[in-house]
Design a protein around this motif. Structure first.
Motif, short mmCIF file in Angstrom:
data_model
loop_
_atom_site.label_atom_id
_atom_site.label_comp_id
_atom_site.label_asym_id
_atom_site.label_seq_id
_atom_site.Cartn_x
_atom_site.Cartn_y
_atom_site.Cartn_z
N ARG A 103 9.04 4.74 -4.55
CA ARG A 103 10.28 4.00 -4.79
C ARG A 103 11.34 4.38 -3.77
NH1 ARG A 103 10.75 5.04 -10.89
NH2 ARG A 103 9.43 3.47 -11.84
N PHE A 104 11.44 5.67 -3.48
CA PHE A 104 12.40 6.15 -2.50
C PHE A 104 12.11 5.55 -1.12
CE2 PHE A 104 13.31 9.17 0.93
CZ PHE A 104 14.68 9.36 0.76
N GLY A 105 10.83 5.61 -0.70
CA GLY A 105 10.46 5.08 0.61
C GLY A 105 10.74 3.60 0.75
N VAL A 106 10.43 2.83 -0.30
CA VAL A 106 10.67 1.39 -0.27
C VAL A 106 12.16 1.11 -0.24
CG1 VAL A 106 10.41 -0.75 -1.57
CG2 VAL A 106 8.49 0.84 -1.42
N ALA A 107 12.95 1.84 -1.06
CA ALA A 107 14.39 1.62 -1.13
C ALA A 107 15.07 1.94 0.20
CB ALA A 107 15.01 2.48 -2.23
N LYS A 108 14.54 2.92 0.94
CA LYS A 108 15.13 3.30 2.23
C LYS A 108 14.53 2.52 3.39
CE LYS A 108 17.72 6.55 0.49
NZ LYS A 108 19.19 6.41 0.46
N GLY A 109 13.62 1.60 3.10
CA GLY A 109 13.02 0.80 4.16
C GLY A 109 12.05 1.56 5.03
N LEU A 110 11.48 2.63 4.51
CA LEU A 110 10.57 3.47 5.30
C LEU A 110 9.12 3.03 5.18
CD1 LEU A 110 12.10 6.95 4.36
CD2 LEU A 110 12.66 5.49 6.31
N CYS A 111 8.77 2.39 4.08
CA CYS A 111 7.39 1.98 3.87
C CYS A 111 7.36 0.71 3.03
CB CYS A 111 6.58 3.08 3.20
SG CYS A 111 7.16 3.48 1.54
N ASN A 112 6.22 0.08 3.01
CA ASN A 112 6.04 -1.13 2.20
C ASN A 112 5.62 -0.76 0.79
OD1 ASN A 112 6.58 -2.90 4.38
ND2 ASN A 112 4.46 -2.70 5.09
N ALA A 113 5.97 -1.59 -0.16
CA ALA A 113 5.54 -1.38 -1.54
C ALA A 113 4.05 -1.68 -1.64
CB ALA A 113 6.33 -2.27 -2.49
N PRO A 114 3.29 -0.84 -2.32
CA PRO A 114 1.85 -1.09 -2.46
C PRO A 114 1.58 -2.37 -3.24
CG PRO A 114 2.39 1.19 -3.01
CD PRO A 114 3.68 0.45 -2.91
N ASP A 115 0.47 -3.02 -2.92
CA ASP A 115 0.05 -4.22 -3.62
C ASP A 115 -0.37 -3.83 -5.04
OD1 ASP A 115 -1.19 -6.47 -4.62
OD2 ASP A 115 -2.29 -6.92 -2.78
N PRO A 116 0.29 -4.37 -6.07
CA PRO A 116 -0.06 -3.99 -7.46
C PRO A 116 -1.50 -4.31 -7.83
CG PRO A 116 1.40 -5.90 -7.42
CD PRO A 116 1.38 -5.36 -6.03
N ARG A 117 -2.15 -5.21 -7.07
CA ARG A 117 -3.55 -5.50 -7.33
C ARG A 117 -4.45 -4.36 -6.86
NH1 ARG A 117 -3.95 -11.07 -4.21
NH2 ARG A 117 -2.86 -9.69 -2.74
N LYS A 118 -3.92 -3.53 -5.95
CA LYS A 118 -4.71 -2.44 -5.40
C LYS A 118 -4.26 -1.06 -5.90
CE LYS A 118 -5.79 -4.88 -1.09
NZ LYS A 118 -5.72 -4.84 0.39
N GLN A 119 -3.01 -1.00 -6.36
CA GLN A 119 -2.51 0.30 -6.82
C GLN A 119 -1.70 0.16 -8.10
OE1 GLN A 119 1.08 2.97 -5.57
NE2 GLN A 119 -0.47 3.22 -3.98
N THR A 120 -2.24 0.68 -9.18
CA THR A 120 -1.51 0.77 -10.44
C THR A 120 -1.63 2.22 -10.93
OG1 THR A 120 -3.46 0.11 -11.73
CG2 THR A 120 -1.89 -1.62 -11.11
N ILE A 121 -0.60 2.70 -11.57
CA ILE A 121 -0.57 4.10 -12.02
C ILE A 121 -0.69 4.14 -13.53
CG2 ILE A 121 0.74 6.24 -12.01
CD1 ILE A 121 2.16 5.27 -9.50
N SER A 122 -1.77 4.70 -14.03
CA SER A 122 -1.99 4.83 -15.47
C SER A 122 -1.57 6.22 -15.90
CB SER A 122 -3.47 4.59 -15.80
OG SER A 122 -3.87 3.29 -15.43
N MET A 123 -0.49 6.28 -16.66
CA MET A 123 0.01 7.57 -17.11
C MET A 123 -0.81 8.07 -18.30
SD MET A 123 2.52 8.55 -15.25
CE MET A 123 3.85 7.98 -14.16
N PRO A 124 -1.12 9.36 -18.33
CA PRO A 124 -1.84 9.91 -19.49
C PRO A 124 -0.96 9.87 -20.73
CG PRO A 124 -1.09 11.68 -18.07
CD PRO A 124 -0.80 10.39 -17.34
N ARG A 125 -1.59 9.72 -21.87
CA ARG A 125 -0.83 9.70 -23.12
C ARG A 125 -0.43 11.12 -23.48
NH1 ARG A 125 -2.84 7.10 -28.90
NH2 ARG A 125 -0.89 7.47 -30.04
#
Length: 395
Positions: free
Chosen positions: A168-190
């Motif tokens: 989020r920081f990198g995208v907000a600062k224009g340093l990197c592109n946001a990952p494609d949600p079809r290729k990267q999703t984060i599943s948090m443990p319960r």
């Protein structure tokens, strides 16, 4: 400096000069090859006699590969390496994002903890990758690996949350592109976050006595204020005398966890602690650390008090006192959940709901008292019965 003498070998285009081994200093042959590429004469080092185990035959094979274009020349390799370095300089890998992210943060326990999580768990796996190069499968493997290593679900969640914050920081600062949600999703443990730490009456008495017996007044009053206000450890570390408003009866909490600065009431017990607490000269902090600077730990003293009181092993001396404060209020039945949420400076009511069952239990007990009193009304020998009858006659 004169050129060194070249010595021919039995292989065309292969020669050597005499030098000295880097490690031992003894005489050593250094082999070179010569060939033409696109009409241009190329001359390059093939390797050293001892250091590279180079022989004229090996050098001849290297020369043949160069001529056939199967391997880059040293010059071509240097050009490729230069191009790779230039490309690498423009890549915002997770490691570079972390460095930039950390430079924007204030030094303190939170940054130290995040740095440890990044160095231990994220950097070895994703440090050289850009955010878009990390796939869902990679993140799933990291989560499962942490759990298999015996790490708690909460730890795995913190690590993945840090990964998400960096992107989020990198995208907000224009340093990197946001990952494609079809290729990267984060599943948090319960995470089972409903556990509360509480003390029974005997344990509470022993804790109060252990605090009274503590010779370190800073540690003793730190524990007292944590118990009387429910403040977080980090909030107490940052507490300054200017934040204590004796006149209006409030404590100002600057930048609490997950929210903006706010204030909580200064109750009589907390007021008494602060009124008698010593001021350390030239330090703005109520509980200063070494040199009057902001304190970063009180673990040794708090564990000493815990041991003296004989508290359960799973009871955390400081965060447990926050739970004790909240549990006491909830179980009293006199404080609603919204008020408790504000006292605990919880950003979301979901954080406070873990105490709702204690409030419900207190209300049920109060309801049972009323039920017993009113249910026995009219039965022989019941004092309340006579009161109800007399009230009826008054009417």
């Amino acid at each position: 400096m004169p050129a060194k003498q070249r010595f021919k070998t039995d292989y065309p285009g292969v020669y050597f000069i005499e030098g000295h081994a880097v490690a031992s200093g003894k005489p050593e042959r250094i082999f070179y090859v010569m060939y033409r590429r696109d009409g241009k004469l190329i001359e390059e080092k093939a390797g050293r006699q001892y250091q590279d185990a180079m022989t004229p035959a090996k050098a001849a094979r290297i020369r043949s590969e160069r001529i056939e274009g199967k391997a880059l020349s040293n010059q071509g390799r240097r050009e490729a390496e230069d191009a790779a370095r230039a490309a690498e300089a423009g890549r915002w890998t997770l490691a570079k994002l972390w460095d930039e992210y950390a430079s924007h943060k204030t030094l303190g326990p939170a940054l130290t903890t995040d740095r440890s999580r990044f160095e231990k768990y994220l950097k070895p796996v994703f440090g050289n990758l850009e955010p878009t190069e990390v796939l869902t499968l990679d993140l799933d493997r990291l989560r499962l690996r942490l759990l298999k290593q015996g790490k708690s679900a909460q730890t795995a969640k913190h690590v993945l949350a840090l990964f998400k914050r960096l992107i989020r920081f990198g995208v907000a600062k224009g340093l990197c592109n946001a990952p494609d949600p079809r290729k990267q999703t984060i599943s948090m443990p319960r995470v089972d976050n409903e556990t509360t730490e509480d003390l029974d009456a005997d344990e509470l008495v022993r804790l109060v006595q252990a605090i009274e017996a503590e010779p370190n007044i800073q540690a003793a009053n730190f524990m007292r204020l944590a118990m009387f206000t429910g403040m977080r450890r980090g909030e107490l570390f940052k507490l300054e005398w200017r934040d204590v408003d004796f006149d209006r009866g409030f404590l100002h909490i600057r930048e609490p966890k997950g929210g903006k600065s706010q204030k909580i009431p200064l109750n009589d017990a907390a007021r008494a602690v602060l009124a008698s607490h010593p001021h350390v000269e030239d330090s703005p902090f109520v509980f200063p650390g070494q040199g009057g600077k902001q304190r970063v730990t009180i673990q040794v003293a708090s564990n000493r008090i815990k041991a003296r009181a004989g508290l359960p092993a799973e009871f955390r001396p400081l965060h447990g006192l926050r739970h004790l404060f909240a549990s006491t209020l909830a179980s009293s039945g006199k404080v609603d959940m919204l008020t408790l949420q504000k006292l605990l400076t919880h950003k979301s009511p979901n954080m406070t709901k873990r105490y709702s069952h204690l409030r419900d239990d207190a209300l049920k007990q109060a309801s049972e008292v009323a039920g017993n009193l009113l249910g026995n009304a009219g039965k022989p020998g019941d004092a309340s019965d006579r009161k109800v009858v007399s009230l009826g006659k008054d009417r």
